[in-house]
Design a protein around this motif. Structure first.
Motif: not given
Length: 61
Positions: A36-59
């Protein structure tokens, strides 16, 4: 236990993310169980969002 608990719904979630963010590719959204950390990190990089923002978006999907 997976942080996001998305294993069973990943294809559906991935399509929604790709529709929302055209910048995300299949490579960016490649999901491996337990990585999960790899996936979250990759999305963070592409979207310029924080870890929490990415997790909340996916959830939210």
């Amino acid at each position: 236990m997976d942080i996001l608990m998305i294993k069973d719904r990943w294809n559906e979630i991935k399509l929604k993310l790709k529709n929302m963010f055209a910048d995300l590719s299949d490579t960016d959204l490649f999901y491996e169980q337990g990585k999960d950390d790899r996936l979250i990190g990759q999305i963070q990089i592409k979207l310029g969002k924080s870890r929490d923002e990415v997790i909340n978006l996916i959830r939210s999907l």
